[in-house]
Each structure stands twice: as structure tokens, then as C-alpha cells.
Scaffold this motif. Structure first.
Motif, PDB file in Angstrom:
ATOM      1  N   LEU A 131      -5.206 -22.069  10.229  1.00  0.00           N
ATOM      2  CA  LEU A 131      -6.497 -21.669  10.776  1.00  0.00           C
ATOM      3  C   LEU A 131      -7.385 -21.095   9.677  1.00  0.00           C
ATOM      4  CD1 LEU A 131      -5.287 -19.832  14.008  1.00  0.00           C
ATOM      5  CD2 LEU A 131      -6.380 -22.069  13.871  1.00  0.00           C
ATOM      6  N   ALA A 132      -8.695 -21.284   9.825  1.00  0.00           N
ATOM      7  CA  ALA A 132      -9.636 -20.776   8.823  1.00  0.00           C
ATOM      8  C   ALA A 132      -9.543 -19.261   8.698  1.00  0.00           C
ATOM      9  CB  ALA A 132     -11.059 -21.196   9.187  1.00  0.00           C
ATOM     10  N   ALA A 133      -9.312 -18.576   9.803  1.00  0.00           N
ATOM     11  CA  ALA A 133      -9.194 -17.110   9.762  1.00  0.00           C
ATOM     12  C   ALA A 133      -7.962 -16.687   8.973  1.00  0.00           C
ATOM     13  CB  ALA A 133      -9.133 -16.547  11.174  1.00  0.00           C
ATOM     14  N   HIS A 134      -6.882 -17.449   9.060  1.00  0.00           N
ATOM     15  CA  HIS A 134      -5.669 -17.125   8.320  1.00  0.00           C
ATOM     16  C   HIS A 134      -5.878 -17.387   6.829  1.00  0.00           C
ATOM     17  CE1 HIS A 134      -2.673 -17.184  11.913  1.00  0.00           C
ATOM     18  NE2 HIS A 134      -3.836 -16.629  12.222  1.00  0.00           N
ATOM     19  N   ALA A 146      -8.693 -17.149   5.314  1.00  0.00           N
ATOM     20  CA  ALA A 146      -9.574 -16.084   4.858  1.00  0.00           C
ATOM     21  C   ALA A 146      -8.785 -14.794   4.619  1.00  0.00           C
ATOM     22  CB  ALA A 146     -10.689 -15.857   5.875  1.00  0.00           C
ATOM     23  N   CYS A 147      -7.811 -14.501   5.460  1.00  0.00           N
ATOM     24  CA  CYS A 147      -6.981 -13.314   5.263  1.00  0.00           C
ATOM     25  C   CYS A 147      -6.188 -13.412   3.971  1.00  0.00           C
ATOM     26  CB  CYS A 147      -6.035 -13.115   6.444  1.00  0.00           C
ATOM     27  SG  CYS A 147      -6.827 -12.436   7.890  1.00  0.00           S
ATOM     28  N   VAL A 148      -5.630 -14.577   3.701  1.00  0.00           N
ATOM     29  CA  VAL A 148      -4.853 -14.773   2.470  1.00  0.00           C
ATOM     30  C   VAL A 148      -5.749 -14.561   1.257  1.00  0.00           C
ATOM     31  CG1 VAL A 148      -3.616 -16.493   1.091  1.00  0.00           C
ATOM     32  CG2 VAL A 148      -3.119 -16.256   3.523  1.00  0.00           C
ATOM     33  N   ARG A 149      -6.954 -15.127   1.278  1.00  0.00           N
ATOM     34  CA  ARG A 149      -7.890 -14.952   0.165  1.00  0.00           C
ATOM     35  C   ARG A 149      -8.324 -13.494   0.049  1.00  0.00           C
ATOM     36  NH1 ARG A 149      -8.417 -17.054  -3.909  1.00  0.00           N
ATOM     37  NH2 ARG A 149     -10.662 -16.930  -4.044  1.00  0.00           N
ATOM     38  N   GLY A 150      -8.523 -12.835   1.187  1.00  0.00           N
ATOM     39  CA  GLY A 150      -8.924 -11.439   1.182  1.00  0.00           C
ATOM     40  C   GLY A 150      -7.860 -10.515   0.611  1.00  0.00           C
ATOM     41  N   LEU A 151      -6.614 -10.943   0.696  1.00  0.00           N
ATOM     42  CA  LEU A 151      -5.510 -10.163   0.127  1.00  0.00           C
ATOM     43  C   LEU A 151      -5.322 -10.461  -1.357  1.00  0.00           C
ATOM     44  CD1 LEU A 151      -3.013 -10.495   3.089  1.00  0.00           C
ATOM     45  CD2 LEU A 151      -4.125  -8.381   2.311  1.00  0.00           C
ATOM     46  N   GLY A 152      -6.161 -11.345  -1.911  1.00  0.00           N
ATOM     47  CA  GLY A 152      -6.126 -11.616  -3.348  1.00  0.00           C
ATOM     48  C   GLY A 152      -5.152 -12.698  -3.764  1.00  0.00           C
ATOM     49  N   LEU A 153      -4.693 -13.507  -2.814  1.00  0.00           N
ATOM     50  CA  LEU A 153      -3.732 -14.566  -3.132  1.00  0.00           C
ATOM     51  C   LEU A 153      -4.463 -15.894  -3.275  1.00  0.00           C
ATOM     52  CD1 LEU A 153      -1.021 -13.427  -0.627  1.00  0.00           C
ATOM     53  CD2 LEU A 153      -0.977 -13.136  -3.093  1.00  0.00           C
ATOM     54  N   ARG A 154      -4.142 -16.636  -4.330  1.00  0.00           N
ATOM     55  CA  ARG A 154      -4.877 -17.860  -4.622  1.00  0.00           C
ATOM     56  C   ARG A 154      -4.056 -19.129  -4.401  1.00  0.00           C
ATOM     57  NH1 ARG A 154      -9.476 -16.951  -7.781  1.00  0.00           N
ATOM     58  NH2 ARG A 154      -9.734 -14.774  -8.345  1.00  0.00           N
ATOM     59  N   ARG A 155      -2.790 -19.087  -4.745  1.00  0.00           N
ATOM     60  CA  ARG A 155      -1.975 -20.300  -4.681  1.00  0.00           C
ATOM     61  C   ARG A 155      -0.527 -19.925  -4.373  1.00  0.00           C
ATOM     62  NH1 ARG A 155      -3.683 -18.930  -9.463  1.00  0.00           N
ATOM     63  NH2 ARG A 155      -2.149 -18.222 -10.992  1.00  0.00           N
ATOM     64  N   MET A 156       0.292 -20.921  -4.159  1.00  0.00           N
ATOM     65  CA  MET A 156       1.703 -20.693  -3.859  1.00  0.00           C
ATOM     66  C   MET A 156       2.371 -19.893  -4.983  1.00  0.00           C
ATOM     67  SD  MET A 156       2.908 -22.299  -1.047  1.00  0.00           S
ATOM     68  CE  MET A 156       4.568 -22.654  -1.523  1.00  0.00           C
TER      69      MET A 156
END
Length: 62
Positions: free
Chosen positions: A19-22, A24-34
């Protein structure tokens, strides 16, 4: 004064097809890639984002 608690987060599952919201949460936590890790403060706001996408993360207390 003591330092605020911190949490190390590592993205262990891909955000592809989520989901787009999920995403966005990952990006907001500062995570970029696997397998990318970031350290965030243990605040209620960050805990809310972590709980939303906990199935994508490995969470460690620092």
C-alpha cells in the motif's frame, strides 16, 4: 539528562506491491532499500509507523 531511547530498523522485505501508506511509512523511517538500516528515536510517532509496517522490518533496541 539521559539520551532518548533509540531503535535500529532494517528493511527485510520489499515494499514492491505494498500500500502507498505503507511505502510512505518506510520512507518516513529513513529506509531506502532492502537490508538498509536506520536508527530512529523511540517516540510515539515513530512507534506508530513501525507498528504499521512491522511485517517488513527487523527491529532492534540500541
Amino acid at each position: 539528562m539521559s539520551m532518548p531511547k533509540q531503535v535500529r530498523l532494517t528493511l527485510v522485505k520489499s515494499t514492491a506491491g505494498r500500500l502507498a501508506a505503507h511505502k510512505a511509512c518506510v520512507r518516513g523511517l529513513g529506509l531506502r532499500r532492502m537490508h538498509h538500516s536506520s536508527i530512529v528515536l523511540d517516540t510515539p510517532e515513530n512507534r506508530g509507523m513501525i507498528s504499521k509496517v512491522h511485517y517488513l522490518l527487523k527491529i532492534e533496541e540500541v
